[in-house]
Motif scaffolding. Sequence first.
Motif, PDB file in Angstrom:
ATOM      1  N   ALA A   1       0.831  -1.197   0.000  1.00  0.00           N
ATOM      2  CA  ALA A   1       0.000   0.000   0.000  1.00  0.00           C
ATOM      3  C   ALA A   1       0.866   1.248   0.000  1.00  0.00           C
ATOM      4  CB  ALA A   1      -0.929   0.007   1.212  1.00  0.00           C
ATOM      5  N   ALA A   2       0.307   2.335  -0.527  1.00  0.00           N
ATOM      6  CA  ALA A   2       0.995   3.623  -0.473  1.00  0.00           C
ATOM      7  C   ALA A   2       1.153   4.037   0.985  1.00  0.00           C
ATOM      8  CB  ALA A   2       0.196   4.668  -1.242  1.00  0.00           C
TER       9      ALA A   2
ATOM     10  N   GLY B   1       5.714 -11.570  -3.487  1.00  0.00           N
ATOM     11  CA  GLY B   1       4.811 -12.455  -2.754  1.00  0.00           C
ATOM     12  C   GLY B   1       3.624 -11.730  -2.150  1.00  0.00           C
ATOM     13  N   VAL B   2       3.139 -10.695  -2.831  1.00  0.00           N
ATOM     14  CA  VAL B   2       2.035  -9.874  -2.322  1.00  0.00           C
ATOM     15  C   VAL B   2       0.693 -10.500  -2.710  1.00  0.00           C
ATOM     16  CG1 VAL B   2       0.893  -7.629  -2.566  1.00  0.00           C
ATOM     17  CG2 VAL B   2       3.370  -7.758  -2.312  1.00  0.00           C
ATOM     18  N   ASP B   3      -0.221 -10.527  -1.750  1.00  0.00           N
ATOM     19  CA  ASP B   3      -1.560 -11.065  -2.001  1.00  0.00           C
ATOM     20  C   ASP B   3      -2.518 -10.010  -2.527  1.00  0.00           C
ATOM     21  OD1 ASP B   3      -1.246 -13.830  -0.825  1.00  0.00           O
ATOM     22  OD2 ASP B   3      -0.707 -12.626   0.926  1.00  0.00           O
ATOM     23  N   ILE B   4      -2.347  -8.760  -2.068  1.00  0.00           N
ATOM     24  CA  ILE B   4      -3.233  -7.675  -2.486  1.00  0.00           C
ATOM     25  C   ILE B   4      -2.477  -6.357  -2.350  1.00  0.00           C
ATOM     26  CG2 ILE B   4      -4.234  -7.651  -0.152  1.00  0.00           C
ATOM     27  CD1 ILE B   4      -6.778  -6.469  -1.364  1.00  0.00           C
ATOM     28  N   SER B   5      -2.657  -5.501  -3.349  1.00  0.00           N
ATOM     29  CA  SER B   5      -2.040  -4.182  -3.322  1.00  0.00           C
ATOM     30  C   SER B   5      -3.131  -3.122  -3.381  1.00  0.00           C
ATOM     31  CB  SER B   5      -1.087  -4.021  -4.518  1.00  0.00           C
ATOM     32  OG  SER B   5      -0.521  -2.728  -4.539  1.00  0.00           O
ATOM     33  N   LEU B   6      -2.996  -2.084  -2.564  1.00  0.00           N
ATOM     34  CA  LEU B   6      -3.934  -0.963  -2.571  1.00  0.00           C
ATOM     35  C   LEU B   6      -3.270   0.186  -3.305  1.00  0.00           C
ATOM     36  CD1 LEU B   6      -5.106  -1.194   1.143  1.00  0.00           C
ATOM     37  CD2 LEU B   6      -6.263  -2.109  -0.878  1.00  0.00           C
ATOM     38  N   ARG B   7      -3.838   0.557  -4.454  1.00  0.00           N
ATOM     39  CA  ARG B   7      -3.239   1.579  -5.295  1.00  0.00           C
ATOM     40  C   ARG B   7      -4.279   2.609  -5.712  1.00  0.00           C
ATOM     41  NH1 ARG B   7       1.728   2.036  -4.043  1.00  0.00           N
ATOM     42  NH2 ARG B   7       2.338  -0.023  -3.368  1.00  0.00           N
ATOM     43  N   MET B   8      -3.808   3.850  -5.911  1.00  0.00           N
ATOM     44  CA  MET B   8      -4.696   4.934  -6.301  1.00  0.00           C
ATOM     45  C   MET B   8      -4.337   5.450  -7.682  1.00  0.00           C
ATOM     46  SD  MET B   8      -5.081   7.030  -2.727  1.00  0.00           S
ATOM     47  CE  MET B   8      -3.423   6.599  -2.192  1.00  0.00           C
TER      48      MET B   8
ATOM     49  N   ALA C   1      -7.926  -6.316 -10.976  1.00  0.00           N
ATOM     50  CA  ALA C   1      -8.179  -5.205 -10.061  1.00  0.00           C
ATOM     51  C   ALA C   1      -9.664  -5.033  -9.797  1.00  0.00           C
ATOM     52  CB  ALA C   1      -7.595  -3.913 -10.631  1.00  0.00           C
ATOM     53  N   ARG C   2      -9.943  -4.472  -8.648  1.00  0.00           N
ATOM     54  CA  ARG C   2     -11.322  -4.172  -8.234  1.00  0.00           C
ATOM     55  C   ARG C   2     -11.345  -2.766  -7.643  1.00  0.00           C
ATOM     56  NH1 ARG C   2     -13.672  -7.181  -2.901  1.00  0.00           N
ATOM     57  NH2 ARG C   2     -15.026  -5.499  -2.167  1.00  0.00           N
ATOM     58  N   LYS C   3     -12.185  -1.908  -8.193  1.00  0.00           N
ATOM     59  CA  LYS C   3     -12.293  -0.553  -7.657  1.00  0.00           C
ATOM     60  C   LYS C   3     -13.115  -0.592  -6.371  1.00  0.00           C
ATOM     61  CE  LYS C   3     -14.687   2.632  -9.880  1.00  0.00           C
ATOM     62  NZ  LYS C   3     -14.987   3.635 -10.927  1.00  0.00           N
TER      63      LYS C   3
ATOM     64  N   TRP D   1      -7.971   1.261  -5.796  1.00  0.00           N
ATOM     65  CA  TRP D   1      -8.083  -0.083  -6.370  1.00  0.00           C
ATOM     66  C   TRP D   1      -7.475  -1.129  -5.440  1.00  0.00           C
ATOM     67  CZ3 TRP D   1     -10.475  -0.545 -11.150  1.00  0.00           C
ATOM     68  CH2 TRP D   1     -10.604   0.623 -11.899  1.00  0.00           C
ATOM     69  N   ALA D   2      -8.100  -2.272  -5.411  1.00  0.00           N
ATOM     70  CA  ALA D   2      -7.469  -3.473  -4.864  1.00  0.00           C
ATOM     71  C   ALA D   2      -6.918  -4.242  -6.060  1.00  0.00           C
ATOM     72  CB  ALA D   2      -8.480  -4.312  -4.104  1.00  0.00           C
ATOM     73  N   VAL D   3      -5.599  -4.417  -6.085  1.00  0.00           N
ATOM     74  CA  VAL D   3      -4.942  -5.086  -7.213  1.00  0.00           C
ATOM     75  C   VAL D   3      -4.399  -6.429  -6.739  1.00  0.00           C
ATOM     76  CG1 VAL D   3      -3.187  -4.876  -9.010  1.00  0.00           C
ATOM     77  CG2 VAL D   3      -4.300  -2.817  -8.117  1.00  0.00           C
ATOM     78  N   PHE D   4      -4.645  -7.466  -7.515  1.00  0.00           N
ATOM     79  CA  PHE D   4      -4.246  -8.826  -7.152  1.00  0.00           C
ATOM     80  C   PHE D   4      -3.222  -9.359  -8.158  1.00  0.00           C
ATOM     81  CE2 PHE D   4      -8.672  -7.992  -6.079  1.00  0.00           C
ATOM     82  CZ  PHE D   4      -8.675  -8.201  -4.706  1.00  0.00           C
ATOM     83  N   PRO D   5      -2.352 -10.274  -7.733  1.00  0.00           N
ATOM     84  CA  PRO D   5      -1.329 -10.813  -8.642  1.00  0.00           C
ATOM     85  C   PRO D   5      -1.952 -11.468  -9.873  1.00  0.00           C
ATOM     86  CG  PRO D   5      -0.872 -11.450  -6.370  1.00  0.00           C
ATOM     87  CD  PRO D   5      -2.250 -10.853  -6.377  1.00  0.00           C
TER      88      PRO D   5
END
Length: 303
Positions: free
Chosen positions: A98-99, A138-145, A155-157, A266-270
């Motif tokens: 996450a940021a 090895g990230v499960d979920i990333s929070l990006r803007m 990705a899911r908004k 956004w929730a971004v997934f591998p």
Amino acid sequence: MDRYQAMAMFIRVVDTGSFSAAARQLGVGQPAVSKTIAQLEARLQVSLLIRSTHGLTPTEAGQNFYERARNAIQEADEAELSAKGAGAGLSGRLRVSAATTFARLHIIPELPRFLADHPQLTVEIILDDRMIDLVAEGVDISLRMGTLTDSTAIARKIATGRRSVLATPSYLKQAAALRSPADLANYEAIIYSQLPSAWSFLHEGTAVSVSVSGRLKVSAAEGLRAAVLADMGLTIASDWMFAPELDSGAVVRVLDAWSLPTIDLWAVFPAGRMITAKARQFADFVESIMKAADKWRGRRTVS
């Protein structure tokens, strides 16, 4: 040798590209990883990895095994969670990117509630304003803007936020009157390098683009916040970035009648992986945080 553990370890080696990186993520020694992979190859009687000075890459057999093993483990995890029931909670490790500023202000303060609901879960948060390689880390979920540039991203908004021109009341007292975007030329702008220096506004159907200048340019949100709070100038930022100060009145919006493009969270997934139950539930959790904050902020009036 535990077959499930060996498969999981092999997947981590392929994802990271090295025994040492996989060992660090798994919290074990490198010799243990090397030994497990060697035993796996011996049992399967096939070479799974090509070892070179550039790292490790899977052979054709290794790539096929990797894909099937990854799907099998993900399905096994989902089956186990389903059998336990939703009330049993999540377990294992959840790795989140996450940021920095967004996580510090909005996510980390709420984490005790999420961890209390899932006492068998460990959460690791990578704080980085850059978009990192989710698979390699090895990230499960990333929070990006903002706008996602990777067309292959899953990705899911989960929220949409407002952008504003922001400054402290102390700084505004020192500056000339600000009635329209054209007046920004008389102000010291703090430039956020992740945004263009031309700021676009919309007012009653009329679009206006203004190029701004300033003596300070920063590459991270923490620097932008510090500069604004030090009365060094005004900036464009998401309201999320200055949420506490907007609520208290320490930072105010200007040119409020002129709207700016909104910003998406956004929730971004591998890519190439099944989205895990842990990642899905964490995305739901973050979405609930943002909805609650927007609802509360909409009711609050700062005098």
